[in-house]
Structures are given as structure tokens and as C-alpha cells.
Scaffold this motif. Structure first.
Motif, mmCIF file in Angstrom:
data_model
loop_
_atom_site.group_PDB
_atom_site.id
_atom_site.type_symbol
_atom_site.label_atom_id
_atom_site.label_comp_id
_atom_site.label_asym_id
_atom_site.label_seq_id
_atom_site.Cartn_x
_atom_site.Cartn_y
_atom_site.Cartn_z
ATOM 1 N N LEU A 102 133.932 8.928 69.900
ATOM 2 C CA LEU A 102 135.166 9.004 69.115
ATOM 3 C C LEU A 102 134.881 9.414 67.673
ATOM 4 O O LEU A 102 135.604 10.235 67.097
ATOM 5 C CB LEU A 102 135.890 7.651 69.157
ATOM 6 N N GLU A 103 133.829 8.857 67.091
ATOM 7 C CA GLU A 103 133.484 9.230 65.723
ATOM 8 C C GLU A 103 133.085 10.702 65.643
ATOM 9 O O GLU A 103 133.471 11.417 64.718
ATOM 10 C CB GLU A 103 132.357 8.332 65.209
ATOM 11 N N ILE A 104 132.323 11.177 66.644
ATOM 12 C CA ILE A 104 131.882 12.574 66.645
ATOM 13 C C ILE A 104 133.057 13.514 66.885
ATOM 14 O O ILE A 104 133.229 14.515 66.174
ATOM 15 C CB ILE A 104 130.785 12.774 67.712
ATOM 16 N N LEU A 105 133.866 13.231 67.892
ATOM 17 C CA LEU A 105 134.994 14.104 68.220
ATOM 18 C C LEU A 105 135.948 14.249 67.045
ATOM 19 O O LEU A 105 136.310 15.362 66.646
ATOM 20 C CB LEU A 105 135.725 13.552 69.440
ATOM 21 N N THR A 106 136.363 13.124 66.481
ATOM 22 C CA THR A 106 137.287 13.194 65.350
ATOM 23 C C THR A 106 136.605 13.787 64.127
ATOM 24 O O THR A 106 137.246 14.479 63.326
ATOM 25 C CB THR A 106 137.870 11.813 65.028
ATOM 26 N N GLY A 107 135.302 13.561 63.996
ATOM 27 C CA GLY A 107 134.568 14.141 62.874
ATOM 28 C C GLY A 107 134.458 15.648 62.980
ATOM 29 O O GLY A 107 134.650 16.371 61.991
ATOM 30 N N LEU A 108 134.149 16.145 64.170
ATOM 31 C CA LEU A 108 134.065 17.595 64.372
ATOM 32 C C LEU A 108 135.419 18.255 64.148
ATOM 33 O O LEU A 108 135.526 19.284 63.466
ATOM 34 C CB LEU A 108 133.553 17.895 65.781
ATOM 35 N N TRP A 109 136.462 17.675 64.726
ATOM 36 C CA TRP A 109 137.795 18.276 64.591
ATOM 37 C C TRP A 109 138.300 18.225 63.150
ATOM 38 O O TRP A 109 139.059 19.087 62.723
ATOM 39 C CB TRP A 109 138.781 17.566 65.512
ATOM 40 N N GLY A 110 137.880 17.208 62.403
ATOM 41 C CA GLY A 110 138.371 17.047 61.039
ATOM 42 C C GLY A 110 137.511 17.691 59.973
ATOM 43 O O GLY A 110 137.869 17.662 58.791
ATOM 44 N N ALA A 162 132.606 24.248 56.642
ATOM 45 C CA ALA A 162 131.642 23.170 56.423
ATOM 46 C C ALA A 162 130.935 22.838 57.731
ATOM 47 O O ALA A 162 131.339 23.277 58.808
ATOM 48 C CB ALA A 162 132.347 21.938 55.866
ATOM 49 N N THR A 163 129.861 22.065 57.649
ATOM 50 C CA THR A 163 129.133 21.636 58.840
ATOM 51 C C THR A 163 129.230 20.126 58.989
ATOM 52 O O THR A 163 129.578 19.405 58.047
ATOM 53 C CB THR A 163 127.658 22.061 58.775
ATOM 54 N N TYR A 164 128.885 19.665 60.184
ATOM 55 C CA TYR A 164 129.021 18.241 60.509
ATOM 56 C C TYR A 164 127.676 17.706 61.001
ATOM 57 O O TYR A 164 126.990 18.347 61.818
ATOM 58 C CB TYR A 164 130.073 18.052 61.599
ATOM 59 N N ASP A 165 127.307 16.529 60.527
ATOM 60 C CA ASP A 165 126.080 15.847 60.948
ATOM 61 C C ASP A 165 126.426 14.429 61.374
ATOM 62 O O ASP A 165 127.345 13.806 60.823
ATOM 63 C CB ASP A 165 125.071 15.786 59.799
ATOM 64 N N PHE A 166 125.683 13.931 62.349
ATOM 65 C CA PHE A 166 125.897 12.556 62.811
ATOM 66 C C PHE A 166 124.574 12.013 63.319
ATOM 67 O O PHE A 166 123.839 12.689 64.053
ATOM 68 C CB PHE A 166 126.927 12.523 63.938
ATOM 69 N N GLU A 167 124.268 10.785 62.950
ATOM 70 C CA GLU A 167 123.069 10.107 63.418
ATOM 71 C C GLU A 167 123.485 8.752 63.971
ATOM 72 O O GLU A 167 123.880 7.856 63.221
ATOM 73 C CB GLU A 167 122.072 9.925 62.277
ATOM 74 N N GLY A 168 123.440 8.607 65.302
ATOM 75 C CA GLY A 168 123.820 7.352 65.933
ATOM 76 C C GLY A 168 122.726 6.839 66.836
ATOM 77 O O GLY A 168 121.617 7.387 66.889
ATOM 78 N N THR A 169 123.033 5.797 67.568
ATOM 79 C CA THR A 169 122.064 5.227 68.509
ATOM 80 C C THR A 169 121.890 6.129 69.717
ATOM 81 O O THR A 169 120.780 6.280 70.249
ATOM 82 C CB THR A 169 122.534 3.834 68.958
ATOM 83 N N HIS A 170 122.970 6.763 70.157
ATOM 84 C CA HIS A 170 122.938 7.528 71.398
ATOM 85 C C HIS A 170 123.079 9.040 71.208
ATOM 86 O O HIS A 170 122.702 9.802 72.101
ATOM 87 C CB HIS A 170 124.053 7.031 72.328
ATOM 88 N N TYR A 171 123.623 9.479 70.068
ATOM 89 C CA TYR A 171 123.847 10.907 69.851
ATOM 90 C C TYR A 171 123.417 11.290 68.443
ATOM 91 O O TYR A 171 123.541 10.494 67.494
ATOM 92 C CB TYR A 171 125.332 11.255 70.036
ATOM 93 N N ARG A 172 122.921 12.522 68.304
ATOM 94 C CA ARG A 172 122.554 13.059 67.001
ATOM 95 C C ARG A 172 123.033 14.503 66.920
ATOM 96 O O ARG A 172 122.735 15.314 67.818
ATOM 97 C CB ARG A 172 121.042 13.008 66.793
ATOM 98 N N LEU A 173 123.785 14.840 65.872
ATOM 99 C CA LEU A 173 124.244 16.205 65.630
ATOM 100 C C LEU A 173 123.737 16.631 64.264
ATOM 101 O O LEU A 173 123.837 15.865 63.298
ATOM 102 C CB LEU A 173 125.766 16.311 65.652
ATOM 103 N N ALA A 174 123.210 17.849 64.175
ATOM 104 C CA ALA A 174 122.674 18.347 62.908
ATOM 105 C C ALA A 174 123.193 19.757 62.661
ATOM 106 O O ALA A 174 122.998 20.653 63.475
ATOM 107 C CB ALA A 174 121.147 18.352 62.934
ATOM 108 N N GLY A 175 123.886 19.936 61.551
ATOM 109 C CA GLY A 175 124.340 21.254 61.150
ATOM 110 C C GLY A 175 125.331 21.887 62.097
ATOM 111 O O GLY A 175 125.368 23.114 62.237
#
Length: 308
Positions: A134-142, A147-160
């Protein structure tokens, strides 16, 4: 009060059948067509011709319809990685002209995961993954254009991530979160959801669940309005003989359906939907289990929807 048609195609439905139901849904004036996200039948049915993928189905229906809302109750967070899922949902939203409502949950049906080789972690991990998705989906859409989106979690990581494509609606489609959970579900709904949905519960249980979500919204300091909705199996007949015929066709008992769903004459359905409305329910999803009975949809439209 809005009425939406809700289908369970894993029980046995081709794309052609789903298309005919969706087009009837639009022609008859219902607000939306929704489907489950499952890959395996449940109960004593054949399940033939086999499962249809939720988002592939909705992509096609986005081009075959022009008015109705389209969505899932609920996309399973276990089935897809959040980045590609954000791409799929955003694309379908654009293909439909912004008519997608996005329902997502933890995933719960262990047998379908085994049948199709999908990992099925513990309930605690599934909730962790759902929250990160949910954090990633809403973060990507928003993410702002360019701009680019990054996320570092326990189960998923997105960079650039370029966070593309963008949905038709700024910030993404409305998010639906549902379930009867007493703690984690209300908290996630208060944080991420535009709509909270309670499926297949009686009126008194629905009232309690809505109360928990309202309390969670207050505790979180949320000021954005929440849409409250319910999903109920539907079985309607002009008389008892027609009602029994439709109940028999889906392998259910009339008395049980009257107790646990929306069943009876059109007047009975209007009355019970009114009782849900008294709790603050703004939308009811009518779970239609016999997808070949388009006359059922016509009766619901002319004798129930029109009265509401």
C-alpha cells in the motif's frame, strides 16, 4: 445508495461471460462491475473453464464499457509484486478513463497458492507485505511527474523508480480495504483507504466493524471522509418459486440466504439495503453467483435499484 455487481469467476466463467455481465451491468444502470481475484474454485463446482486473471479481465472491460466503475474485491497482495501491480492498475485506469477502484487485501486462500506455485507466508507476514505494498502503490502513483520514487522496507526495495505510468486520477485510483479484522485492518484503512468494505456479514457485525474503522480514523487524526460499503450475496425472486429456483441454481438454501445475505422479494431487498444505509453504508456490492442468469440482473435493476 450505489449498487455494484460483484462476480466470482473462479467458480466458472469465461471472459465472454464476464463481458456479457459487465455490459448488462452498464446498460441496466448499476454503478460498477467488480470481480474477485482468485485462481481456484471454492466448494462443489467444476470451476471450468478455469480462472481468468483479474487485471487482464478489467483491462479488456475498460475498453468494452464507458460508464461503470471497474475494480477488484480484493486483489491479493501475495499474487503480484507492488511495482508491476502499480503499472497494471495505472494502465487499466487510463484505459478506462479513470474508472478504476482498487481493492487490495492480504490474500487468504492457501490452496490456490499451492495450486499455482505462489508462496503463502504467515498471516503476520502477509499483513506486513500488504502494508508495504500500500505504501509503495500510493507512493508510486503520487510521485510528481519527472521525479523518482525510492522505498526501503522489510520485504520490498525500490530504487530510482520513474513511477510511471501515472493513473488517470492524480494520486491514483480510490483504494478499497476490507475485512473483519479488529486491529490491523482498521489501522490500514484509516491510513490508506478511500473506502472500507465489509463482506458477507450481518447488519449488527457490519455496524461493529464500521465503528472500529471510525475509531481508527479518529485516533489517526484523519479528516478525509471514508466511504463505507458492504458486500452481500444476492438472490431475488418475484415470488417464492422464482426465489427457490435461483437459490437452487447456486446451491444455497433460501432461509439461510435470507439470514446471511440479500435474499427474498424486491421489497425485502430494498428494506434490508435500507437497514445497511442506516449504518452509513453508501455502496452495496451484490455478489451474483449465477452469471448466466441475466434476467436476475434485470429484476435487480428494475425492482430494486430503481426503488432506491
Amino acid at each position: 445508495m450505489r449498487l455494484r455487481i460483484f462476480t466470482e469467476p473462479q467458480q466458472g466463467a469465461s471472459y465472454e461471460t464476464l463481458s456479457s455481465v459487465a455490459r448488462a451491468t452498464e446498460d441496466l444502470g448499476f454503478d460498477g462491475f467488480f470481480r474477485s481475484d482468485h485462481y481456484l474454485k471454492m466448494g462443489d463446482v467444476s470451476g471450468e473453464p478455469g480462472p481468468t486473471d483479474a487485471w487482464i479481465t478489467l483491462a479488456a472491460l475498460a475498453r468494452e464499457t464507458s460508464r461503470i466503475r471497474l475494480g477488484t474485491l480484493m486483489t491479493a497482495a501475495t499474487f503480484r509484486l507492488p511495482g508491476p501491480l502499480a503499472v497494471s492498475v495505472a494502465q487499466v485506469d487510463r484505459m478506462s478513463g479513470g474508472r478504476v477502484d482498487f481493492g487490495i487485501g492480504t490474500g487468504w486462500f492457501e490452496e490456490e497458492h499451492a495450486a499455482y506455485g505462489i508462496p503463502f507466508p504467515s498471516l503476520n507476514e502477509r499483513f506486513e507485505r500488504l502494508e508495504e505494498q500500500l505504501e509503495i502503490l500510493t507512493g508510486l502513483w503520487g510521485t510528481p511527474q519527472g521525479a523518482t520514487y525510492d522505498f526501503e522496507g522489510t520485504h520490498y526495495r525500490l530504487a530510482g523508480s520513474p513511477a510511471l505510468p501515472k493513473p488517470a486520477r492524480p494520486g491514483g485510483p480510490p483504494v478499497i480495504i476490507g475485512g473483519f479484522g479488529a486491529k490491523r485492518t482498521p489501522r490500514l484503512a484509516a491510513r490508506f483507504a478511500d473506502e472500507y468494505n465489509l463482506p458477507f456479514h450481518k447488519i449488527e457485525d457490519t455496524e461493529a466493524a464500521f465503528g472500529r474503522v471510525r475509531k481508527a480514523c479518529e485516533e489517526a487524526g484523519r479528516t478525509k471522509p471514508m466511504v463505507y460499503s458492504a458486500a452481500q450475496v444476492v438472490c431475488c425472486g418475484r415470488d417464492e418459486a422464482e426465489l427457490k429456483r435461483r437459490a437452487d441454481a447456486i446451491g444455497r438454501d433460501v432461509a439461510e440466504l435470507r439470514e446471511n445475505g440479500l435474499a427474498g422479494s424486491p421489497a425485502e431487498l430494498v428494506d434490508k439495503i435500507g437497514r445497511f444505509a442506516e449504518l452509513g453504508t453508501e455502496c452495496v456490492y451484490l455478489q451474483v453467483l449465477d452469471l448466466d442468469d441475466l434476467n436476475h440482473l434485470e429484476l435487480l435493476a428494475f425492482e430494486v435499484l430503481n426503488r432506491l
